[in-house]
Design a protein around this motif. Sequence first.
Motif, PDB file in Angstrom:
ATOM      1  N   THR A 165     -32.392  41.323  52.852  1.00  0.00           N
ATOM      2  CA  THR A 165     -33.463  41.223  51.874  1.00  0.00           C
ATOM      3  C   THR A 165     -32.872  41.488  50.499  1.00  0.00           C
ATOM      4  OG1 THR A 165     -35.118  41.986  53.469  1.00  0.00           O
ATOM      5  CG2 THR A 165     -35.712  42.071  51.144  1.00  0.00           C
ATOM      6  N   PHE A 166     -32.966  40.496  49.628  1.00  0.00           N
ATOM      7  CA  PHE A 166     -32.455  40.641  48.263  1.00  0.00           C
ATOM      8  C   PHE A 166     -33.551  41.286  47.422  1.00  0.00           C
ATOM      9  CE2 PHE A 166     -31.564  39.418  43.941  1.00  0.00           C
ATOM     10  CZ  PHE A 166     -30.187  39.494  43.846  1.00  0.00           C
ATOM     11  N   VAL A 167     -33.227  42.443  46.820  1.00  0.00           N
ATOM     12  CA  VAL A 167     -34.208  43.211  46.055  1.00  0.00           C
ATOM     13  C   VAL A 167     -33.828  43.172  44.580  1.00  0.00           C
ATOM     14  CG1 VAL A 167     -35.422  45.408  45.842  1.00  0.00           C
ATOM     15  CG2 VAL A 167     -34.424  44.748  48.047  1.00  0.00           C
ATOM     16  N   PRO A 168     -34.472  42.315  43.777  1.00  0.00           N
ATOM     17  CA  PRO A 168     -34.149  42.256  42.346  1.00  0.00           C
ATOM     18  C   PRO A 168     -34.238  43.640  41.703  1.00  0.00           C
ATOM     19  CG  PRO A 168     -35.573  40.435  42.944  1.00  0.00           C
ATOM     20  CD  PRO A 168     -35.512  41.340  44.145  1.00  0.00           C
ATOM     21  N   GLY A 169     -33.191  44.005  41.004  1.00  0.00           N
ATOM     22  CA  GLY A 169     -33.113  45.329  40.387  1.00  0.00           C
ATOM     23  C   GLY A 169     -32.265  46.304  41.183  1.00  0.00           C
ATOM     24  N   LEU A 170     -32.092  46.035  42.467  1.00  0.00           N
ATOM     25  CA  LEU A 170     -31.240  46.875  43.317  1.00  0.00           C
ATOM     26  C   LEU A 170     -30.084  46.073  43.899  1.00  0.00           C
ATOM     27  CD1 LEU A 170     -33.889  48.954  45.344  1.00  0.00           C
ATOM     28  CD2 LEU A 170     -32.633  49.656  43.302  1.00  0.00           C
ATOM     29  N   SER A 171     -30.374  44.895  44.421  1.00  0.00           N
ATOM     30  CA  SER A 171     -29.331  44.020  44.956  1.00  0.00           C
ATOM     31  C   SER A 171     -28.647  43.273  43.816  1.00  0.00           C
ATOM     32  CB  SER A 171     -29.933  43.003  45.930  1.00  0.00           C
ATOM     33  OG  SER A 171     -30.686  43.627  46.935  1.00  0.00           O
ATOM     34  N   ASN A 172     -27.462  42.730  44.116  1.00  0.00           N
ATOM     35  CA  ASN A 172     -26.775  41.913  43.122  1.00  0.00           C
ATOM     36  C   ASN A 172     -26.023  40.772  43.811  1.00  0.00           C
ATOM     37  OD1 ASN A 172     -24.163  42.956  43.961  1.00  0.00           O
ATOM     38  ND2 ASN A 172     -24.643  44.813  42.805  1.00  0.00           N
ATOM     39  N   PHE A 200     -43.122  49.996  44.740  1.00  0.00           N
ATOM     40  CA  PHE A 200     -41.941  49.406  44.118  1.00  0.00           C
ATOM     41  C   PHE A 200     -42.284  48.038  43.542  1.00  0.00           C
ATOM     42  CE2 PHE A 200     -37.865  47.195  43.950  1.00  0.00           C
ATOM     43  CZ  PHE A 200     -37.031  48.174  43.427  1.00  0.00           C
ATOM     44  N   GLN A 201     -42.008  47.864  42.257  1.00  0.00           N
ATOM     45  CA  GLN A 201     -42.268  46.603  41.580  1.00  0.00           C
ATOM     46  C   GLN A 201     -40.966  45.834  41.427  1.00  0.00           C
ATOM     47  OE1 GLN A 201     -45.408  45.670  40.728  1.00  0.00           O
ATOM     48  NE2 GLN A 201     -44.687  43.663  40.060  1.00  0.00           N
ATOM     49  N   VAL A 202     -40.903  44.661  42.029  1.00  0.00           N
ATOM     50  CA  VAL A 202     -39.702  43.847  41.889  1.00  0.00           C
ATOM     51  C   VAL A 202     -39.882  42.844  40.769  1.00  0.00           C
ATOM     52  CG1 VAL A 202     -39.158  44.063  44.337  1.00  0.00           C
ATOM     53  CG2 VAL A 202     -40.429  42.071  43.541  1.00  0.00           C
ATOM     54  N   LYS A 203     -38.766  42.445  40.193  1.00  0.00           N
ATOM     55  CA  LYS A 203     -38.763  41.435  39.146  1.00  0.00           C
ATOM     56  C   LYS A 203     -38.242  40.138  39.735  1.00  0.00           C
ATOM     57  CE  LYS A 203     -37.919  44.892  35.556  1.00  0.00           C
ATOM     58  NZ  LYS A 203     -36.991  45.342  34.483  1.00  0.00           N
ATOM     59  N   ARG A 204     -38.847  39.046  39.381  1.00  0.00           N
ATOM     60  CA  ARG A 204     -38.494  37.759  39.965  1.00  0.00           C
ATOM     61  C   ARG A 204     -37.409  37.047  39.163  1.00  0.00           C
ATOM     62  NH1 ARG A 204     -40.181  36.678  45.198  1.00  0.00           N
ATOM     63  NH2 ARG A 204     -42.138  37.777  45.531  1.00  0.00           N
ATOM     64  N   GLN A 205     -36.398  37.801  38.708  1.00  0.00           N
ATOM     65  CA  GLN A 205     -35.363  37.148  37.921  1.00  0.00           C
ATOM     66  C   GLN A 205     -34.392  36.333  38.750  1.00  0.00           C
ATOM     67  OE1 GLN A 205     -35.470  40.514  38.397  1.00  0.00           O
ATOM     68  NE2 GLN A 205     -33.506  41.508  37.975  1.00  0.00           N
ATOM     69  N   TYR A 206     -34.423  36.535  40.078  1.00  0.00           N
ATOM     70  CA  TYR A 206     -33.552  35.764  40.962  1.00  0.00           C
ATOM     71  C   TYR A 206     -34.408  34.822  41.805  1.00  0.00           C
ATOM     72  CZ  TYR A 206     -29.653  38.881  39.929  1.00  0.00           C
ATOM     73  OH  TYR A 206     -28.654  39.569  39.311  1.00  0.00           O
ATOM     74  N   SER A 207     -34.371  33.552  41.479  1.00  0.00           N
ATOM     75  CA  SER A 207     -35.100  32.564  42.266  1.00  0.00           C
ATOM     76  C   SER A 207     -34.165  31.510  42.844  1.00  0.00           C
ATOM     77  CB  SER A 207     -36.175  31.885  41.412  1.00  0.00           C
ATOM     78  OG  SER A 207     -35.596  31.285  40.267  1.00  0.00           O
ATOM     79  N   ASP A 208     -33.014  31.321  42.213  1.00  0.00           N
ATOM     80  CA  ASP A 208     -32.038  30.355  42.708  1.00  0.00           C
ATOM     81  C   ASP A 208     -30.782  31.090  43.135  1.00  0.00           C
ATOM     82  OD1 ASP A 208     -33.628  28.090  42.149  1.00  0.00           O
ATOM     83  OD2 ASP A 208     -33.068  28.225  40.038  1.00  0.00           O
TER      84      ASP A 208
END
Length: 217
Positions: A165-172, A200-208
């Motif tokens: 699970t890719f977690v924007p803000g924690l994963s890279n 926990f609020q995730v940011k959708r900066q990673y879509s591709d």
Amino acid sequence: MIKINFAGIRTFSFVDYPKKICAVVYTPGCNFKCPWCHNWKIAYTKNYSSMEEIHVLNKLIYLKKRISAVCITGGEPTIHSYLPKFIQKLKHLRYSVKLDTNGTNPEMVKCLIENNMIDYIALDIKAKPENYSKLIGKNDYLFFKISRTIDILRNSTIDYEFRMTFVPGLSNEEDINFFENFLKDEEKGYITIANSTELFQVKRQYSDFNINKLILR
């Protein structure tokens, strides 16, 4: 006699067991405290309605007319010593059984495989080892145990998959690269994007994603 309680049951799922319609049984508690966990209420709080084992089994006896498989998830199912006996009861009902696990109890996984109690395993790879503590909410280094579970799966004949699970803000991106390089050619690897929860609020900066081996789902 030990009183066995579960955190609930979902009676019908098309997505939790590959190519099978299944029920989903939820175990309470977890040895991780992932801040982004979508099952956080059953993983690390008591704020859920528990269900006794007999009620879970009665539902599964009734459902046998419609489904052929059960997915056991959590929380983390392998922290519970009662798991093998519960799975034995599912096998007596002639269910195929899938286990979702974080891989931190290789002894339990080995026992289940060697005793033919499990048919499919989905193992979570949270991140590259150096980034694990950020994703699981603990500083404990547990990847050596997860590595043992990985070896057990790879040296078995059981069907399995790895997932992240890719977690924007924690994963890279390094976590994705690690996961792709980790996979062998014939292995199934899946990646999903975490959703926001009440905690926990995730940011959708990673879509591709720049992925080659992984399947986005």
